[in-house]
Motif scaffolding. Structure first.
Motif, PDB file in Angstrom:
ATOM      1  N   THR A  61      29.605  52.262  36.956  1.00 28.99           N
ATOM      2  CA  THR A  61      28.524  52.102  36.485  1.00 28.99           C
ATOM      3  C   THR A  61      28.402  51.580  35.129  1.00 28.99           C
ATOM      4  O   THR A  61      28.786  51.922  34.297  1.00 28.99           O
ATOM      5  N   ILE A  62      26.877  51.287  34.617  1.00 29.54           N
ATOM      6  CA  ILE A  62      26.861  50.346  33.401  1.00 29.54           C
ATOM      7  C   ILE A  62      25.349  51.708  32.570  1.00 29.54           C
ATOM      8  O   ILE A  62      24.732  51.747  33.133  1.00 29.54           O
ATOM      9  N   TYR A  63      25.589  51.933  31.626  1.00 31.11           N
ATOM     10  CA  TYR A  63      24.050  52.659  31.049  1.00 31.11           C
ATOM     11  C   TYR A  63      23.941  51.586  29.688  1.00 31.11           C
ATOM     12  O   TYR A  63      24.899  51.748  28.966  1.00 31.11           O
ATOM     13  N   PRO A  64      22.873  51.157  29.620  1.00 36.97           N
ATOM     14  CA  PRO A  64      22.756  50.437  27.956  1.00 36.97           C
ATOM     15  C   PRO A  64      22.420  50.971  27.797  1.00 36.97           C
ATOM     16  O   PRO A  64      21.770  52.469  27.702  1.00 36.97           O
ATOM     17  N   ILE A  65      22.468  50.615  26.073  1.00 35.10           N
ATOM     18  CA  ILE A  65      22.307  51.929  24.734  1.00 35.10           C
ATOM     19  C   ILE A  65      21.616  51.457  23.605  1.00 35.10           C
ATOM     20  O   ILE A  65      20.613  51.660  23.485  1.00 35.10           O
ATOM     21  N   THR A  66      21.304  49.378  24.043  1.00 39.35           N
ATOM     22  CA  THR A  66      20.251  49.136  22.963  1.00 39.35           C
ATOM     23  C   THR A  66      19.500  49.298  24.062  1.00 39.35           C
ATOM     24  O   THR A  66      19.247  49.457  25.473  1.00 39.35           O
ATOM     25  N   GLU A  67      18.046  48.465  23.967  1.00 43.70           N
ATOM     26  CA  GLU A  67      16.509  48.737  25.089  1.00 43.70           C
ATOM     27  C   GLU A  67      16.932  47.360  25.780  1.00 43.70           C
ATOM     28  O   GLU A  67      16.930  47.339  27.312  1.00 43.70           O
ATOM     29  N   LYS A  68      18.188  46.333  25.751  1.00 45.30           N
ATOM     30  CA  LYS A  68      18.439  45.487  26.743  1.00 45.30           C
ATOM     31  C   LYS A  68      20.056  45.003  26.048  1.00 45.30           C
ATOM     32  O   LYS A  68      20.698  45.143  25.177  1.00 45.30           O
ATOM     33  N   CYS A  69      20.752  44.824  27.193  1.00 46.02           N
ATOM     34  CA  CYS A  69      21.912  44.381  27.518  1.00 46.02           C
ATOM     35  C   CYS A  69      21.928  43.129  28.558  1.00 46.02           C
ATOM     36  O   CYS A  69      22.090  43.143  29.421  1.00 46.02           O
ATOM     37  N   GLU A  70      23.231  42.218  28.067  1.00 44.68           N
ATOM     38  CA  GLU A  70      22.928  41.510  28.149  1.00 44.68           C
ATOM     39  C   GLU A  70      24.760  41.273  28.656  1.00 44.68           C
ATOM     40  O   GLU A  70      25.194  40.474  27.921  1.00 44.68           O
ATOM     41  N   TYR A  71      25.348  40.302  30.160  1.00 47.32           N
ATOM     42  CA  TYR A  71      26.523  40.528  30.129  1.00 47.32           C
ATOM     43  C   TYR A  71      27.027  39.224  31.215  1.00 47.32           C
ATOM     44  O   TYR A  71      25.894  39.083  32.432  1.00 47.32           O
ATOM     45  N   TYR A  72      27.948  38.979  31.471  1.00 45.33           N
ATOM     46  CA  TYR A  72      28.994  38.431  32.797  1.00 45.33           C
ATOM     47  C   TYR A  72      29.791  38.962  33.032  1.00 45.33           C
ATOM     48  O   TYR A  72      30.108  40.008  32.598  1.00 45.33           O
ATOM     49  N   CYS A  73      29.610  38.952  34.632  1.00 46.98           N
ATOM     50  CA  CYS A  73      30.411  39.367  35.262  1.00 46.98           C
ATOM     51  C   CYS A  73      31.778  38.932  35.854  1.00 46.98           C
ATOM     52  O   CYS A  73      30.751  37.866  37.482  1.00 46.98           O
ATOM     53  N   LEU A  74      32.977  38.984  36.495  1.00 41.23           N
ATOM     54  CA  LEU A  74      33.874  38.855  36.520  1.00 41.23           C
ATOM     55  C   LEU A  74      34.588  39.710  37.802  1.00 41.23           C
ATOM     56  O   LEU A  74      35.421  40.425  37.377  1.00 41.23           O
ATOM     57  N   ILE A  75      34.805  39.194  38.981  1.00 40.92           N
ATOM     58  CA  ILE A  75      34.816  40.058  39.791  1.00 40.92           C
ATOM     59  C   ILE A  75      35.800  38.588  40.945  1.00 40.92           C
ATOM     60  O   ILE A  75      35.842  38.182  41.581  1.00 40.92           O
ATOM     61  N   PRO A  76      37.437  39.079  40.760  1.00 39.69           N
ATOM     62  CA  PRO A  76      38.248  37.711  41.130  1.00 39.69           C
ATOM     63  C   PRO A  76      38.704  39.153  42.186  1.00 39.69           C
ATOM     64  O   PRO A  76      39.406  40.004  43.003  1.00 39.69           O
ATOM     65  N   ASP A  77      38.874  38.034  43.208  1.00 37.91           N
ATOM     66  CA  ASP A  77      39.614  38.593  45.054  1.00 37.91           C
ATOM     67  C   ASP A  77      41.026  39.119  44.484  1.00 37.91           C
ATOM     68  O   ASP A  77      41.464  39.116  43.767  1.00 37.91           O
ATOM     69  N   ALA A  78      41.414  40.040  44.945  1.00 40.33           N
ATOM     70  CA  ALA A  78      42.496  41.263  45.463  1.00 40.33           C
ATOM     71  C   ALA A  78      43.646  39.770  45.466  1.00 40.33           C
ATOM     72  O   ALA A  78      44.652  40.307  44.931  1.00 40.33           O
ATOM     73  N   ALA A  79      43.972  39.423  46.054  1.00 40.24           N
ATOM     74  CA  ALA A  79      44.976  38.038  46.434  1.00 40.24           C
ATOM     75  C   ALA A  79      45.152  37.261  44.793  1.00 40.24           C
ATOM     76  O   ALA A  79      46.229  36.741  44.574  1.00 40.24           O
ATOM     77  N   VAL A  80      44.042  36.893  44.395  1.00 40.14           N
ATOM     78  CA  VAL A  80      44.213  36.334  42.986  1.00 40.14           C
ATOM     79  C   VAL A  80      44.686  37.456  41.771  1.00 40.14           C
ATOM     80  O   VAL A  80      45.016  37.165  40.905  1.00 40.14           O
ATOM     81  N   TYR A  81      44.713  38.588  42.300  1.00 38.38           N
ATOM     82  CA  TYR A  81      44.921  39.699  40.999  1.00 38.38           C
ATOM     83  C   TYR A  81      45.673  40.147  41.030  1.00 38.38           C
ATOM     84  O   TYR A  81      46.491  40.385  40.197  1.00 38.38           O
ATOM     85  N   SER A  82      46.681  40.042  42.676  1.00 36.59           N
ATOM     86  CA  SER A  82      47.916  41.074  42.717  1.00 36.59           C
ATOM     87  C   SER A  82      48.529  40.820  41.876  1.00 36.59           C
ATOM     88  O   SER A  82      49.613  42.320  41.994  1.00 36.59           O
ATOM     89  N   GLY A  83      49.292  40.040  40.778  1.00 32.67           N
ATOM     90  CA  GLY A  83      50.122  40.031  40.327  1.00 32.67           C
ATOM     91  C   GLY A  83      49.958  39.803  39.136  1.00 32.67           C
ATOM     92  O   GLY A  83      50.697  39.480  38.060  1.00 32.67           O
TER      93      GLY A  83
END
Length: 264
Positions: free
Chosen positions: A73-95
């Motif tokens: 999970t993510i807990y903001p420390i500052t009043e607001k935070c922005e981020y990019y989220c990248l989730i590769p498939d397991a097949a892309v990540y496997s090696g």
């Protein structure tokens, strides 16, 4: 088995990518897990990224890495935070090998930003470009992990039990289940299960269950095909008055207001 499954609509890329904003007073970020790793590049503000028992403070310009099957999970420390989220498939990540929990390496951050730019503009051959950048990103992260000699931390029985409870909630929230039912499914006493659930997630089991139910009810109300009573019963609530009160505390509106909005 992970409770959150990712559907990759683009069969060629098999990568999920989006930009998110969290605030201290906004919608809660529920603890969850999945079989694929998650790479978070923070672009504004600061936050704490929790991955099982690991707590990592991340600032703008840094990447947090959540390993496969970790409750996070993510807990903001500052009043607001922005981020990019990248989730590769397991097949892309496997090696890729093991990954560090955090990186601020300029070259790694540059590849991540290139991915974001390609997603934004979608120029010709952007899929090929993104695939190449993702492979480079994972390779450089794995190299950093190897250089840092970081050992993988095994999952503790406590986190395993909480994940099992969350999975049971997601699989049965539409039914008339109780906290005792959840505890029995995990094989632990109510007292101990409630204690470790609150410790790990920061929420009570009842709050987590009601959050899932109310958000599902919201999705039904938003279609305009389900009235308040139908949405309540379909989401696992058996008392309309309790549903309305709980819905208001979690969503911020009365369910009747959201139903009327869907009819406008």
């Amino acid at each position: 088995m992970p409770y959150e499954y990712h559907i990759y609509k683009d069969a060629q890329l098999k990568i999920l990518f989006h930009r998110d904003t969290l605030s201290k007073t906004g919608v809660e970020f529920l603890p969850h897990w999945h079989k694929n790793p998650e790479l978070l590049l923070f672009i504004n503000g600061e936050a704490t990224v929790c991955s099982d028992e690991q707590r990592t403070k991340v600032s703008a310009g840094e990447i947090a890495v959540v390993d496969s099957n970790r409750l996070h999970t993510i807990y903001p420390i500052t009043e607001k935070c922005e981020y990019y989220c990248l989730i590769p498939d397991a097949a892309v990540y496997s090696g890729a090998g093991s990954l560090p929990v955090k990186s601020s390496d300029p070259e790694i951050v540059r590849f991540y930003n290139q991915i974001a730019e390609e997603y934004q503009h979608k120029r010709p051959y952007y899929r090929e470009a993104i695939s190449g950048y993702v492979q480079c990103l994972l390779a450089l992260l794995a190299r950093q992990s190897s250089d840092d000699n970081m050992a993988t931390v095994p999952e503790s029985p406590k986190f395993h039990a909480v994940k099992a409870a969350i999975q049971y909630i997601y699989e049965h929230f539409e039914q008339d289940i109780s906290i005792d039912d959840i505890c029995r499914s995990v094989g632990l006493s109510r007292y101990y299960m409630c204690h470790i659930f609150k410790e790990v997630t920061g929420q009570t089991m009842l709050r987590h269950l009601n959050y899932i139910r109310c958000n599902y009810a919201l999705s039904l109300l938003s279609t305009g095909k389900y009235n308040v009573a139908q949405s309540a019963y379909a989401s696992g609530f058996s008392n309309i008055s309790y549903f309305s009160k709980t819905y208001k505390s979690i969503i911020g509106n009365l369910p009747s207001a959201d139903f009327q909005k869907s009819q406008a």
